[in-house]
Design an enzyme around this catalytic site. Structure first.
Site, mmCIF file in Angstrom:
data_model
loop_
_atom_site.group_PDB
_atom_site.id
_atom_site.type_symbol
_atom_site.label_atom_id
_atom_site.label_comp_id
_atom_site.label_asym_id
_atom_site.label_seq_id
_atom_site.Cartn_x
_atom_site.Cartn_y
_atom_site.Cartn_z
ATOM 1 N N LEU A 169 0.871 -0.839 -0.317
ATOM 2 C CA LEU A 169 0.111 -0.072 -0.101
ATOM 3 C C LEU A 169 0.614 1.332 -0.018
ATOM 4 O O LEU A 169 1.490 1.105 0.184
ATOM 5 C CB LEU A 169 -1.210 -0.166 1.304
ATOM 6 N N LYS A 238 6.507 -1.432 21.064
ATOM 7 C CA LYS A 238 6.385 -0.556 22.271
ATOM 8 C C LYS A 238 5.070 -1.867 22.248
ATOM 9 O O LYS A 238 4.882 -2.887 21.853
ATOM 10 C CB LYS A 238 6.131 0.876 22.458
#
Length: 357
Positions: A169, A238
């Site tokens: 994309l 994270k």
């Protein structure tokens, strides 16, 4: 005809698919006046390279043989007697790869990283210094300490990494166009992992979480170790992980995780799905970035929203800016799979041709 020398690191699903794309697109590229000259291929243990990087190339039949050998789980060493290349293994590999970078300094050699390793950053930073280009399908070199990251991106025109986000994309290209026009982006939200999009949409149908993850792996949607995706590593470094620390790569071997660890997570995921459904919502693994925060994790979203309507491995990204304030720019499409990712990498390789005569 413009010749672009290419060196490939990583012979997994994406790397092999890239070689097949290069071979199958020869006639198309010839019409565009471009020839991709593959000079070498390496995995974590072995390297095959032409004798003269400046003029020679691995022919198409040899590239397809590389794909066959690696698909069978064999070593590149089995190609040593082919007579068309040099083969190196073990500690020699890194030194030889760097030598190739030196030879490619004046030719615009493209180093293509389709591995799933963070260990390539040292080589990539050296070849960037040599003036080579770098094309990434592997996002791990972009998640290293800032000193290494800054060096890698120090020559942005010679770095392409579109396929590290949403497979093929045009997310990064679209963002660059908006920012370059002076249109400030203030909010991005979306499902940026085709793998997790597939997993979260499939478990809605009552399939056990463990079964869906293994299916995603067999389809080539996940990294070689699915925990790179389930831990949120595919989206950012994270975040809310879908498995506990005691099932991490440093604690539990991959096969043990796939066979014994994953089934222990089925009930927890099923409970969260039922709770979301009771609220009239569905679960999605979402990334939200704005001026004040960056959040990545499972969220309940409306069934009727763009995120709620996602199915399979599609990605969707909504970009809000001054020009796209009330109606965001929406980019949606297949966000996982070796074929899609390799096609994006090939487009990035072709995109660097204008940098060289």
């Amino acid at each position: 005809m413009k010749n672009l020398p290419v060196f490939l690191m990583g012979c997994g699903g994406v790397g092999r698919q890239l070689l097949q794309h290069i071979v199958s697109c020869r006639s198309l590229h010839a019409k565009q006046g471009v020839h991709l000259r593959v000079v070498g291929v390496c995995d974590s243990k072995s390297l095959v390279v032409v004798a003269d990087v400046l003029i020679a190339e691995l022919d198409d039949s040899f590239l397809l043989e590389v794909c066959r050998v690696k698909s069978n789980g064999s070593s590149l060493q089995t190609l040593a007697n082919s007579g068309v290349c040099q083969v190196f293994s073990g500690p020699e590999v890194i030194g030889k790869v760097i030598d190739i970078g030196l030879l490619g300094k004046s030719t615009g050699l493209a180093f293509v990283d389709c591995s799933a390793s963070a260990e390539t950053i040292g080589v990539l930073n050296q070849v960037v210094d040599f003036g080579c280009c770098v094309v990434l399908a592997n996002k791990k070199p972009l998640t290293v300490p800032m000193e290494d990251y800054d060096k890698l991106v120090s020559r942005p025109r010679r770095l392409r990494h579109e396929s590290t986000v949403g497979a093929g994309l045009p997310v990064i290209a679209s963002l660059n166009r908006i920012i370059s026009s002076g249109d400030p982006v203030y909010r991005i939200i979306g499902s940026l992992s085709g793998t997790l999009g597939y997993v979260m949409s499939e478990v809605e149908y009552g399939r056990p979480f463990s079964q869906v993850v293994n299916a995603a792996k067999s389809l080539g949607y996940t990294e070689p170790d699915p925990r790179d995706d389930l831990g949120g590593m595919d989206v950012a470094r994270k975040i809310e992980s879908l498995y506990p620390e005691e099932m991490g790569p440093d604690v539990m071997p991959l096969e043990d995780f796939l066979v014994n660890g994953l089934p222990l997570l089925d009930q927890k995921i099923e409970d969260r799905i039922k709770q979301a459904s009771a609220n009239g919502n569905v679960l999605r693994y979402v990334c939200l970035i704005d001026d004040a925060r960056c959040e990545v994790g499972i969220q309940e979203v409306s069934k009727d929203s763009a995120l709620g309507r996602l199915r399979g491995s599609d990605n969707v990204v909504e970009i809000y800016s001054r020009c796209y304030e009330k109606q965001p720019l929406v980019i949606q499409g297949a966000g996982a799979g070796n074929d899609t990712t390799a096609a994006g990498v090939l487009a990035d390789i072709l995109d660097i041709q204008d940098l060289f005569p």
